[in-house]
Write an enzyme that holds these catalytic residues in place. Structure first.
Site, PDB file in Angstrom:
ATOM      1  N   GLU A   1       8.529  17.572 -25.131  1.00  0.00           N
ATOM      2  CA  GLU A   1       7.952  17.940 -23.821  1.00  0.00           C
ATOM      3  C   GLU A   1       8.548  19.252 -23.317  1.00  0.00           C
ATOM      4  O   GLU A   1       7.927  19.946 -22.513  1.00  0.00           O
ATOM      5  CB  GLU A   1       8.160  16.814 -22.795  1.00  0.00           C
ATOM      6  CG  GLU A   1       7.558  15.461 -23.191  1.00  0.00           C
ATOM      7  CD  GLU A   1       6.045  15.349 -22.991  1.00  0.00           C
ATOM      8  OE1 GLU A   1       5.361  16.382 -22.908  1.00  0.00           O
ATOM      9  OE2 GLU A   1       5.558  14.194 -22.930  1.00  0.00           O
TER      10      GLU A   1
ATOM     11  N   ARG B   1       0.811  -1.233   0.000  1.00  0.00           N
ATOM     12  CA  ARG B   1       0.000   0.000   0.000  1.00  0.00           C
ATOM     13  C   ARG B   1       0.838   1.275   0.000  1.00  0.00           C
ATOM     14  O   ARG B   1       0.358   2.349   0.328  1.00  0.00           O
ATOM     15  CB  ARG B   1      -0.968   0.037   1.181  1.00  0.00           C
ATOM     16  CG  ARG B   1      -1.902  -1.152   1.224  1.00  0.00           C
ATOM     17  CD  ARG B   1      -3.106  -0.886   2.095  1.00  0.00           C
ATOM     18  NE  ARG B   1      -3.939  -2.075   2.153  1.00  0.00           N
ATOM     19  CZ  ARG B   1      -3.836  -3.016   3.085  1.00  0.00           C
ATOM     20  NH1 ARG B   1      -2.964  -2.897   4.058  1.00  0.00           N
ATOM     21  NH2 ARG B   1      -4.627  -4.064   3.047  1.00  0.00           N
TER      22      ARG B   1
HETATM   23  P1  NAD Z   1      11.788   5.347 -22.347  1.00  0.00           P
HETATM   24  O1  NAD Z   1      11.688   5.235 -20.899  1.00  0.00           O
HETATM   25  O2  NAD Z   1      11.290   4.228 -23.176  1.00  0.00           O
HETATM   26  O3  NAD Z   1      13.313   5.634 -22.727  1.00  0.00           O
HETATM   27  C1  NAD Z   1      13.640   5.784 -24.079  1.00  0.00           C
HETATM   28  C2  NAD Z   1      14.792   4.849 -24.498  1.00  0.00           C
HETATM   29  O4  NAD Z   1      16.020   5.392 -24.064  1.00  0.00           O
HETATM   30  C3  NAD Z   1      14.712   3.458 -23.919  1.00  0.00           C
HETATM   31  O5  NAD Z   1      15.129   2.534 -24.874  1.00  0.00           O
HETATM   32  C4  NAD Z   1      15.706   3.535 -22.765  1.00  0.00           C
HETATM   33  O6  NAD Z   1      16.233   2.282 -22.426  1.00  0.00           O
HETATM   34  C5  NAD Z   1      16.759   4.425 -23.333  1.00  0.00           C
HETATM   35  N1  NAD Z   1      17.542   5.178 -22.374  1.00  0.00           N
HETATM   36  C6  NAD Z   1      17.136   5.743 -21.226  1.00  0.00           C
HETATM   37  N2  NAD Z   1      18.111   6.481 -20.692  1.00  0.00           N
HETATM   38  C7  NAD Z   1      19.172   6.382 -21.514  1.00  0.00           C
HETATM   39  C8  NAD Z   1      20.464   6.940 -21.519  1.00  0.00           C
HETATM   40  N3  NAD Z   1      20.862   7.799 -20.575  1.00  0.00           N
HETATM   41  N4  NAD Z   1      21.310   6.615 -22.512  1.00  0.00           N
HETATM   42  C9  NAD Z   1      20.905   5.789 -23.495  1.00  0.00           C
HETATM   43  N5  NAD Z   1      19.687   5.254 -23.578  1.00  0.00           N
HETATM   44  C10 NAD Z   1      18.834   5.546 -22.585  1.00  0.00           C
HETATM   45  O7  NAD Z   1      11.046   6.656 -22.886  1.00  0.00           O
HETATM   46  P2  NAD Z   1      10.901   8.149 -22.331  1.00  0.00           P
HETATM   47  O8  NAD Z   1      10.771   8.993 -23.524  1.00  0.00           O
HETATM   48  O9  NAD Z   1      11.933   8.461 -21.314  1.00  0.00           O
HETATM   49  O10 NAD Z   1       9.517   8.101 -21.547  1.00  0.00           O
HETATM   50  C11 NAD Z   1       8.312   7.888 -22.236  1.00  0.00           C
HETATM   51  C12 NAD Z   1       7.282   7.401 -21.259  1.00  0.00           C
HETATM   52  O11 NAD Z   1       7.050   8.401 -20.287  1.00  0.00           O
HETATM   53  C13 NAD Z   1       5.946   7.090 -21.891  1.00  0.00           C
HETATM   54  O12 NAD Z   1       5.496   5.846 -21.436  1.00  0.00           O
HETATM   55  C14 NAD Z   1       5.055   8.202 -21.395  1.00  0.00           C
HETATM   56  O13 NAD Z   1       3.721   7.809 -21.281  1.00  0.00           O
HETATM   57  C15 NAD Z   1       5.663   8.515 -20.069  1.00  0.00           C
HETATM   58  N6  NAD Z   1       5.383   9.872 -19.588  1.00  0.00           N
HETATM   59  C16 NAD Z   1       4.932  10.004 -18.317  1.00  0.00           C
HETATM   60  C17 NAD Z   1       4.692  11.258 -17.801  1.00  0.00           C
HETATM   61  C18 NAD Z   1       4.270  11.412 -16.375  1.00  0.00           C
HETATM   62  O14 NAD Z   1       3.918  12.527 -15.962  1.00  0.00           O
HETATM   63  N7  NAD Z   1       4.308  10.380 -15.579  1.00  0.00           N
HETATM   64  C19 NAD Z   1       4.923  12.388 -18.577  1.00  0.00           C
HETATM   65  C20 NAD Z   1       5.394  12.221 -19.872  1.00  0.00           C
HETATM   66  C21 NAD Z   1       5.622  10.946 -20.364  1.00  0.00           C
END
Ligand code: NAD
Ligand code: GLY
Length: 380
Positions: free
Chosen positions: A200, A136
């Site tokens: 973003e 929780r």
């Molecule tokens: P992701 O987490 O898939 O990362 C993108 C890619 O980069 C992955 O293959 C990851 O392994 C790789 N990666 C991460 N860090 C790295 C680094 N330092 N060097 C090399 N590769 C690296 O994608 P993202 O764009 O970070 O996040 C997208 C997700 O976030 C979506 O699911 C979206 O819905 C969510 N999101 C959530 C919120 C929220 O407020 N919670 C806001 C915006 C987006």
């Protein structure tokens, strides 16, 4: 596999670490932003005392960054466990989430165990949801390693997994204890992911801060070249704007929805194309253009504003045009997908629109007009 990108502007040093505070009373916390923070034990000062930590990462990120995090935490936790999830948006689901619970239970983690989300938004969203529901609720820390996660997803406490019928449909509002944004991790981020993160960043301009939009126009090339001073400013300003919004409306009773500018169309693209085909930020890029175009057709902004936004989106390396979905009626398929958006009320889709430069509103629009925008803005 991970490659290091040359910092072409080659600013040798990162600016000194900066801090942004999320003002949410007892749920408030700090976002620390700087180069080299991840592997520095002092970055984690102030966390609740506990004997156990669980680092949640993925197979890509953990290879490069888990040992530095583990070393930084070694003096603070007697036991540090780790779970590596498969990498990708398609794994942001129940099955993968359960791997975190498996690890927590197999290691006998108690309710004081601190979870560390080491990775991008996918890891952050899943780790946050696991932390919200394990026993929780256990504390968790965001250690975002993508630009997108540093400017958006690690901040504000939205956690979720996807459902085949809709993006981020199952989740919780649950705030982290701390966010540690290590700008040096951006050196290994693939170019396409850097661009996705810029979507973003760009969104904060039209919805809240036209000065920031002007700054982005002046510094887009520096950001693409991973100039450290420019990245530090972009992350800090984005976090400040997000902190300001979330501080007023943590659970999205109203205002917070503006952070979803471009997301209604974008989520339809992501779900419609199959998660992972379009990156989240790519959907947001094209989605912002569609939302701006809808705003223009409703008489809220002029053509010049839409043109300005398009230039910025294009310069960031993002798609300007929406995807053509696999359906006989493309606009109809978009509408169908957008009706499951979390902002929809009684089946009526509500869009984040630009209501004059630097100001956003949330409202419905006639289906016929939305169809026109989709027809005008999709490739093919
Ligand atoms: P992701 O987490 O898939 O990362 C993108 C890619 O980069 C992955 O293959 C990851 O392994 C790789 N990666 C991460 N860090 C790295 C680094 N330092 N060097 C090399 N590769 C690296 O994608 P993202 O764009 O970070 O996040 C997208 C997700 O976030 C979506 O699911 C979206 O819905 C969510 N999101 C959530 C919120 C929220 O407020 N919670 C806001 C915006 C987006
Ligand atoms: N990414 C949208 C929000 O945090 O509200």
């Amino acid at each position: 596999s991970i490659a290091f990108h040359q910092n072409t502007k080659n600013t040798p040093m990162f600016p000194s670490a900066q801090e942004v505070t999320i003002d949410l009373g007892e749920r408030g916390y700090r976002i620390v932003i700087g180069g080299g923070l991840l592997g520095n034990a002092a970055s984690y000062n102030g966390l609740p005392r506990a004997s156990t930590a669980l680092i949640v990462s993925n197979t890509t990120v953990a290879t490069v960054y888990a040992s530095a995090l583990r070393a930084a935490l070694a003096g603070r936790f007697a036991q540090i466990h780790e779970v590596r999830l498969p990498d990708g948006e398609i794994y942001k689901n129940w099955q993968t989430l359960n791997l975190i619970f498996d690890a927590l239970l197999q290691h006998g983690c108690d309710r004081k165990t601190v979870l560390f989300a080491l990775g991008g938004g996918v890891i952050g969203d899943m780790t946050g949801f696991a932390a919200a529901s394990y026993m929780r609720g256990v504390p968790f820390v965001q250690v975002p390693t993508t630009l997108l996660a540093q400017v958006d997803s690690s901040v504000g406490g939205k956690t979720a997994i996807n459902h085949p019928l809709g993006k981020n449909m199952i989740g919780a509002f649950y705030q982290p204890q701390l966010v540690v944004c290590d700008l040096a991790t951006l050196d290994t981020l693939p170019k396409r992911e850097l661009s996705a993160g810029l979507a973003e960043v760009i969104k904060y301009g039209p919805i809240a801060d036209m000065d920031f939009m002007g700054w982005l126009e002046d510094h887009m090339d520096d950001l693409l070249a991973r100039d450290r001073t420019a990245l530090a400013h972009a992350v800090r300003r984005s976090c400040e704007i997000k902190a300001w919004v979330v501080g007023q409306d943590e659970r999205e009773a109203g205002l917070r929805a503006i952070l979803n500018f471009g997301h209604t169309f974008g989520h339809a693209i992501e779900a419609g194309m199959g998660y992972g085909a379009w990156l989240h930020g790519e959907g947001v890029g094209a989605g912002m253009v569609m939302a701006a175009e809808l705003s223009r057709r409703l008489g809220l902004v002029d053509e010049a504003f839409v043109a300005r936004l398009k230039v910025l989106v294009q310069r960031a390396g993002l798609p300007l045009r929406g995807a053509v979905l696999d359906a006989a009626d493309n606009a109809g398929r978009y509408l169908e997908l957008m009706r499951v958006d979390k902002k929809a009320e009684a089946g009526e889709i509500r869009f984040v629109l630009i209501d004059g430069p630097g100001r956003a509103c949330v409202r419905a629009a006639p289906d016929a007009l939305v169809r026109e925008v989709i027809d005008a803005c999709c490739a093919g």
